[in-house]
Design a protein around this motif. Structure first.
Motif, mmCIF file in Angstrom:
data_model
loop_
_atom_site.group_PDB
_atom_site.id
_atom_site.type_symbol
_atom_site.label_atom_id
_atom_site.label_comp_id
_atom_site.label_asym_id
_atom_site.label_seq_id
_atom_site.Cartn_x
_atom_site.Cartn_y
_atom_site.Cartn_z
ATOM 1 N N ILE A 1 -2.723 -13.245 21.054
ATOM 2 C CA ILE A 1 -3.057 -11.948 20.457
ATOM 3 C C ILE A 1 -1.941 -11.505 19.514
ATOM 4 O O ILE A 1 -2.187 -11.069 18.382
ATOM 5 C CB ILE A 1 -3.286 -10.889 21.557
ATOM 6 C CG1 ILE A 1 -4.440 -11.311 22.458
ATOM 7 C CG2 ILE A 1 -3.541 -9.518 20.935
ATOM 8 C CD1 ILE A 1 -4.647 -10.394 23.657
ATOM 9 N N GLY A 2 -0.689 -11.625 19.966
ATOM 10 C CA GLY A 2 0.441 -11.269 19.121
ATOM 11 C C GLY A 2 0.545 -12.160 17.898
ATOM 12 O O GLY A 2 0.887 -11.694 16.806
ATOM 13 N N ALA A 3 0.235 -13.455 18.079
ATOM 14 C CA ALA A 3 0.287 -14.394 16.949
ATOM 15 C C ALA A 3 -0.757 -14.042 15.895
ATOM 16 O O ALA A 3 -0.468 -14.047 14.693
ATOM 17 C CB ALA A 3 0.087 -15.816 17.452
ATOM 18 N N VAL A 4 -1.967 -13.720 16.338
ATOM 19 C CA VAL A 4 -3.030 -13.341 15.397
ATOM 20 C C VAL A 4 -2.666 -12.051 14.668
ATOM 21 O O VAL A 4 -2.881 -11.925 13.450
ATOM 22 C CB VAL A 4 -4.376 -13.190 16.139
ATOM 23 C CG1 VAL A 4 -5.442 -12.601 15.211
ATOM 24 C CG2 VAL A 4 -4.832 -14.531 16.685
ATOM 25 N N ALA A 5 -2.103 -11.090 15.400
ATOM 26 C CA ALA A 5 -1.683 -9.823 14.776
ATOM 27 C C ALA A 5 -0.616 -10.071 13.715
ATOM 28 O O ALA A 5 -0.658 -9.496 12.621
ATOM 29 C CB ALA A 5 -1.171 -8.865 15.845
ATOM 30 N N ALA A 6 0.352 -10.942 14.027
ATOM 31 C CA ALA A 6 1.413 -11.263 13.065
ATOM 32 C C ALA A 6 0.842 -11.943 11.827
ATOM 33 O O ALA A 6 1.261 -11.651 10.696
ATOM 34 C CB ALA A 6 2.457 -12.157 13.728
ATOM 35 N N ILE A 7 -0.116 -12.843 12.027
ATOM 36 C CA ILE A 7 -0.756 -13.527 10.898
ATOM 37 C C ILE A 7 -1.450 -12.531 9.977
ATOM 38 O O ILE A 7 -1.321 -12.592 8.752
ATOM 39 C CB ILE A 7 -1.758 -14.578 11.417
ATOM 40 C CG1 ILE A 7 -1.011 -15.762 12.029
ATOM 41 C CG2 ILE A 7 -2.684 -15.054 10.294
ATOM 42 C CD1 ILE A 7 -1.910 -16.748 12.745
ATOM 43 N N LEU A 8 -2.167 -11.569 10.568
ATOM 44 C CA LEU A 8 -2.879 -10.574 9.760
ATOM 45 C C LEU A 8 -1.916 -9.666 9.008
ATOM 46 O O LEU A 8 -2.177 -9.281 7.859
ATOM 47 C CB LEU A 8 -3.808 -9.746 10.650
ATOM 48 C CG LEU A 8 -4.989 -10.502 11.266
ATOM 49 C CD1 LEU A 8 -5.784 -9.593 12.191
ATOM 50 C CD2 LEU A 8 -5.894 -11.079 10.180
ATOM 51 N N VAL A 9 -0.795 -9.324 9.630
ATOM 52 C CA VAL A 9 0.211 -8.487 8.966
ATOM 53 C C VAL A 9 0.808 -9.232 7.771
ATOM 54 O O VAL A 9 0.951 -8.673 6.671
ATOM 55 C CB VAL A 9 1.318 -8.068 9.956
ATOM 56 C CG1 VAL A 9 2.493 -7.426 9.213
ATOM 57 C CG2 VAL A 9 0.765 -7.095 10.986
ATOM 58 N N VAL A 10 1.162 -10.494 7.971
ATOM 59 C CA VAL A 10 1.722 -11.296 6.882
ATOM 60 C C VAL A 10 0.698 -11.478 5.776
ATOM 61 O O VAL A 10 1.028 -11.389 4.585
ATOM 62 C CB VAL A 10 2.190 -12.669 7.416
ATOM 63 C CG1 VAL A 10 2.541 -13.612 6.266
ATOM 64 C CG2 VAL A 10 3.395 -12.490 8.335
ATOM 65 N N TRP A 11 -0.559 -11.729 6.158
ATOM 66 C CA TRP A 11 -1.639 -11.895 5.169
ATOM 67 C C TRP A 11 -1.794 -10.635 4.319
ATOM 68 O O TRP A 11 -1.903 -10.715 3.091
ATOM 69 C CB TRP A 11 -2.926 -12.223 5.913
ATOM 70 C CG TRP A 11 -4.170 -12.188 5.080
ATOM 71 C CD1 TRP A 11 -4.589 -13.127 4.179
ATOM 72 C CD2 TRP A 11 -5.179 -11.175 5.091
ATOM 73 N NE1 TRP A 11 -5.789 -12.742 3.629
ATOM 74 C CE2 TRP A 11 -6.172 -11.562 4.161
ATOM 75 C CE3 TRP A 11 -5.332 -9.981 5.804
ATOM 76 C CZ2 TRP A 11 -7.296 -10.779 3.930
ATOM 77 C CZ3 TRP A 11 -6.460 -9.214 5.570
ATOM 78 C CH2 TRP A 11 -7.425 -9.622 4.639
ATOM 79 N N PHE A 12 -1.776 -9.463 4.946
ATOM 80 C CA PHE A 12 -1.907 -8.215 4.191
ATOM 81 C C PHE A 12 -0.675 -7.978 3.315
ATOM 82 O O PHE A 12 -0.798 -7.484 2.182
ATOM 83 C CB PHE A 12 -2.100 -7.040 5.145
ATOM 84 C CG PHE A 12 -2.245 -5.712 4.434
ATOM 85 C CD1 PHE A 12 -3.442 -5.355 3.842
ATOM 86 C CD2 PHE A 12 -1.166 -4.844 4.342
ATOM 87 C CE1 PHE A 12 -3.579 -4.145 3.181
ATOM 88 C CE2 PHE A 12 -1.288 -3.633 3.675
ATOM 89 C CZ PHE A 12 -2.499 -3.279 3.090
#
Length: 292
Positions: A240-251
């Protein structure tokens, strides 16, 4: 990690990656349009574009170009299989580098002046990115004492971002180059907001360009996977934390793309190597203190 598990993850990558990255690409276009005061296309537009390209006939400049593009796609897919099946991270980096060489060869085989210029810029981008990509693999080895991705994840109860913050900052910085976004989209733009000529992909049309686009989607899946690797642990909830980090970096990459103008290649090279030396170098020093 058992063989069956590796096979399942590899198949999931092959099937799901184009859909996930294509959907993210659609949201990228939508968000970018809203940032620019436009409504923007449908989030499914990237899939419509890819379908249209595959429906066109082959109009290759020569047979060698088609072979190089297919090799480029194959090596990208191989890199993703190696990564998501939990194999050697260093091998993944080398496989991605090999794929980039095939893209350059495909571009130079047409003898077009626009492709030649894009190829020269692509080589500069590779020079800017490769040191940091290699150092990320080295950083994980120093922190986990292995290059094996499955062992890297299973061998820690704490996310590696705690040990590798400098490597993470450096990797996120070069992602702007890898994603072909402003201010470092000197070889070819992700969006058509810089110039009409597409640089390294100028002479690629129809099914050829579709294969290049598909390869870029698969590659972006690997790069975002490496971002997630900084946050994964042996606890399943860390996903869950990894997916959240990916979305933050993507944005963050979208925000940078829409608030920056293209820089010259000299500045790109200086900034990329400067961040690599400072961020990764300091992190290496701190890592030796922590581990030692």
């Amino acid at each position: 990690m058992t063989i069956q598990t590796r096979v399942i993850f590899a198949i999931c990558y092959l099937i799901l990656c184009p859909f996930i990255i294509g959907l993210l690409d659609g949201f990228d276009r939508k968000i970018s349009a809203r940032m620019q005061g436009r409504r923007g296309p449908s989030v499914l537009q990237p899939f419509f574009d890819l379908k249209k390209l595959f429906e066109k006939e082959f109009l290759t400049a020569n047979k060698s170009q088609l072979f190089m593009i297919r090799s480029y796609l194959c090596f990208i897919v191989l890199s993703g299989i190696l990564f998501f099946a939990g194999f050697d991270l260093l091998l993944v980096v080398f496989s991605l580098s090999t794929a980039a060489i095939f893209l350059i060869l495909a571009s130079t085989s047409t003898h077009s002046p626009y492709s030649a210029q894009g190829t020269h810029r692509e080589l500069v981008q590779i020079m800017s990115c490769e040191p940091m990509e290699l150092l990320v693999a080295v950083g994980f080895y120093l922190a986990a004492e292995t290059f094996n991705i499955s062992e890297i994840i299973a061998g820690t109860a704490s996310p590696y971002i705690m040990y590798l913050p400098g490597f993470f900052v450096g990797f996120v910085f070069i992602l702007t180059i890898k994603f072909r976004k402003s201010p470092f989209d000197i070889a070819t733009s992700h969006h058509a907001h810089q110039e009409v000529i597409k640089g390294v992909t100028s002479e690629m049309v129809g099914k050829e360009y579709a294969m290049v686009t598909l390869a870029e989607w698969y590659e972006n899946g690997i790069l975002l996977g490496i971002v997630g690797l900084f946050f994964l642990t042996n606890n399943i909830l860390s996903v869950i934390g990894a997916v959240a980090a990916i979305l933050v970096v993507w944005f963050l990459e979208i925000l940078i793309d829409n608030t920056s103008a293209r820089v010259k290649w000299q500045l790109m090279l200086k900034l990329a190597w400067g961040v690599t030396i400072v961020a990764a170098g300091m992190n290496l020093f701190l890592l030796e203190i922590i581990k030692g």
